[in-house]
Design a protein around this motif. Structure first.
Motif, mmCIF file in Angstrom:
data_model
loop_
_atom_site.group_PDB
_atom_site.id
_atom_site.type_symbol
_atom_site.label_atom_id
_atom_site.label_comp_id
_atom_site.label_asym_id
_atom_site.label_seq_id
_atom_site.Cartn_x
_atom_site.Cartn_y
_atom_site.Cartn_z
ATOM 1 N N LEU A 26 0.810 -1.220 0.000
ATOM 2 C CA LEU A 26 0.000 0.000 0.000
ATOM 3 C C LEU A 26 0.846 1.274 0.000
ATOM 4 C CD1 LEU A 26 -2.971 -1.145 2.261
ATOM 5 C CD2 LEU A 26 -2.942 -0.864 -0.226
ATOM 6 N N PRO A 27 1.901 1.384 0.813
ATOM 7 C CA PRO A 27 2.750 2.579 0.724
ATOM 8 C C PRO A 27 3.460 2.704 -0.633
ATOM 9 C CG PRO A 27 3.132 1.450 2.810
ATOM 10 C CD PRO A 27 2.278 0.553 1.970
ATOM 11 N N LEU A 28 3.774 1.581 -1.262
ATOM 12 C CA LEU A 28 4.410 1.626 -2.572
ATOM 13 C C LEU A 28 3.455 2.152 -3.639
ATOM 14 C CD1 LEU A 28 6.431 -1.716 -2.652
ATOM 15 C CD2 LEU A 28 7.323 0.608 -2.416
ATOM 16 N N ILE A 29 2.193 1.774 -3.546
ATOM 17 C CA ILE A 29 1.196 2.292 -4.485
ATOM 18 C C ILE A 29 1.206 3.815 -4.421
ATOM 19 C CG2 ILE A 29 -1.291 2.478 -4.920
ATOM 20 C CD1 ILE A 29 -1.458 -0.478 -3.886
ATOM 21 N N GLU A 30 1.164 4.354 -3.216
ATOM 22 C CA GLU A 30 1.181 5.808 -3.030
ATOM 23 C C GLU A 30 2.484 6.410 -3.540
ATOM 24 O OE1 GLU A 30 1.322 8.571 0.815
ATOM 25 O OE2 GLU A 30 -0.558 7.448 0.625
ATOM 26 N N LYS A 31 3.606 5.775 -3.227
ATOM 27 C CA LYS A 31 4.914 6.283 -3.661
ATOM 28 C C LYS A 31 4.982 6.424 -5.175
ATOM 29 C CE LYS A 31 9.814 5.187 -3.783
ATOM 30 N NZ LYS A 31 10.893 4.298 -3.362
ATOM 31 N N ASN A 49 -16.572 -17.720 -12.536
ATOM 32 C CA ASN A 49 -16.459 -18.293 -11.195
ATOM 33 C C ASN A 49 -15.187 -17.853 -10.479
ATOM 34 O OD1 ASN A 49 -14.601 -19.697 -12.657
ATOM 35 N ND2 ASN A 49 -15.430 -21.721 -12.269
ATOM 36 N N VAL A 50 -14.635 -16.720 -10.879
ATOM 37 C CA VAL A 50 -13.450 -16.196 -10.211
ATOM 38 C C VAL A 50 -13.857 -15.668 -8.838
ATOM 39 C CG1 VAL A 50 -11.630 -14.444 -10.304
ATOM 40 C CG2 VAL A 50 -12.321 -15.622 -12.378
ATOM 41 N N SER A 51 -13.102 -16.016 -7.827
ATOM 42 C CA SER A 51 -13.388 -15.540 -6.474
ATOM 43 C C SER A 51 -12.145 -14.852 -5.927
ATOM 44 C CB SER A 51 -13.781 -16.708 -5.577
ATOM 45 O OG SER A 51 -12.698 -17.609 -5.486
ATOM 46 N N GLY A 52 -12.291 -14.165 -4.814
ATOM 47 C CA GLY A 52 -11.149 -13.539 -4.166
ATOM 48 C C GLY A 52 -11.348 -12.055 -3.940
ATOM 49 N N VAL A 53 -10.264 -11.408 -3.562
ATOM 50 C CA VAL A 53 -10.246 -9.969 -3.304
ATOM 51 C C VAL A 53 -9.969 -9.263 -4.628
ATOM 52 C CG1 VAL A 53 -9.061 -8.113 -2.066
ATOM 53 C CG2 VAL A 53 -9.402 -10.333 -0.950
ATOM 54 N N VAL A 54 -10.886 -8.392 -5.029
ATOM 55 C CA VAL A 54 -10.728 -7.620 -6.254
ATOM 56 C C VAL A 54 -10.063 -6.290 -5.892
ATOM 57 C CG1 VAL A 54 -11.936 -6.463 -8.143
ATOM 58 C CG2 VAL A 54 -12.758 -8.673 -7.280
ATOM 59 N N THR A 55 -9.063 -5.904 -6.688
ATOM 60 C CA THR A 55 -8.349 -4.648 -6.469
ATOM 61 C C THR A 55 -8.273 -3.873 -7.771
ATOM 62 O OG1 THR A 55 -7.003 -5.678 -4.744
ATOM 63 C CG2 THR A 55 -6.192 -3.622 -5.656
ATOM 64 N N LEU A 56 -8.558 -2.566 -7.715
ATOM 65 C CA LEU A 56 -8.440 -1.683 -8.868
ATOM 66 C C LEU A 56 -7.649 -0.458 -8.432
ATOM 67 C CD1 LEU A 56 -9.138 -0.856 -11.779
ATOM 68 C CD2 LEU A 56 -11.274 0.117 -10.871
ATOM 69 N N ILE A 57 -6.512 -0.224 -9.111
ATOM 70 C CA ILE A 57 -5.632 0.891 -8.770
ATOM 71 C C ILE A 57 -5.435 1.746 -10.010
ATOM 72 C CG2 ILE A 57 -3.370 1.569 -7.881
ATOM 73 C CD1 ILE A 57 -3.181 -1.354 -6.747
ATOM 74 N N GLU A 58 -5.575 3.063 -9.851
ATOM 75 C CA GLU A 58 -5.392 4.009 -10.951
ATOM 76 C C GLU A 58 -4.012 4.659 -10.858
ATOM 77 O OE1 GLU A 58 -8.409 7.190 -12.543
ATOM 78 O OE2 GLU A 58 -7.249 8.048 -10.875
ATOM 79 N N PHE A 59 -3.361 4.769 -12.004
ATOM 80 C CA PHE A 59 -2.080 5.470 -12.111
ATOM 81 C C PHE A 59 -2.201 6.548 -13.180
ATOM 82 C CE2 PHE A 59 -0.925 1.467 -10.201
ATOM 83 C CZ PHE A 59 0.092 1.790 -9.320
ATOM 84 N N ALA A 65 1.919 2.677 -14.183
ATOM 85 C CA ALA A 65 1.487 1.432 -13.532
ATOM 86 C C ALA A 65 2.547 0.352 -13.711
ATOM 87 C CB ALA A 65 0.151 0.973 -14.113
ATOM 88 N N GLU A 66 3.128 0.283 -14.902
ATOM 89 C CA GLU A 66 4.177 -0.708 -15.159
ATOM 90 C C GLU A 66 5.448 -0.391 -14.377
ATOM 91 O OE1 GLU A 66 4.153 -0.575 -19.429
ATOM 92 O OE2 GLU A 66 2.710 -2.228 -19.531
ATOM 93 N N GLU A 67 5.762 0.899 -14.236
ATOM 94 C CA GLU A 67 6.928 1.289 -13.424
ATOM 95 C C GLU A 67 6.746 0.801 -11.993
ATOM 96 O OE1 GLU A 67 9.309 5.280 -11.909
ATOM 97 O OE2 GLU A 67 7.757 5.477 -13.413
#
Length: 95
Positions: A26-31, A49-59, A65-67
């Motif tokens: 999480l701190p790296l996302i902000e950095k 049937n995909v399950s789990g924690v979904v995450t969406l991050i904007e850059f 995002a690739e960096e």
């Protein structure tokens, strides 16, 4: 310039290791200029049937995002994540 988005679906086998990963990631996302737009296990799944924690991050861009993703810091965090999480992850350019 179009925004870049990192989308992930994380199937967590060990919540404690996932917490450890999150505390590093999480701190790296902000950095790297990322903004967490959505995260949680309660997505309404209407197809598939995909399950789990979904995450969406904007850059600021797909290259930003690739960096983030290919940074040495995130790759080190990924080693922690991979001990306890099965992940589907993509980076896409916004419209």
């Amino acid at each position: 310039m179009s925004k870049g988005y990192l989308m992930a679906n994380l199937r967590v086998d060990d919540p404690e290791i996932f917490k450890q990963f999150s505390s590093v990631a999480l701190p790296l996302i902000e950095k790297y200029g990322g903004k967490l737009l959505a995260r949680g296990p309660h997505a309404d799944r209407h197809e598939g049937n995909v399950s789990g924690v979904v995450t969406l991050i904007e850059f600021a861009s797909k290259s930003a995002a690739e960096e983030f993703y290919f940074s040495d810091e995130y790759q080190a965090a990924k080693v922690i994540r991979d001990q306890a999480v099965d992940t589907d992850l993509m980076i896409i350019e916004g419209m």
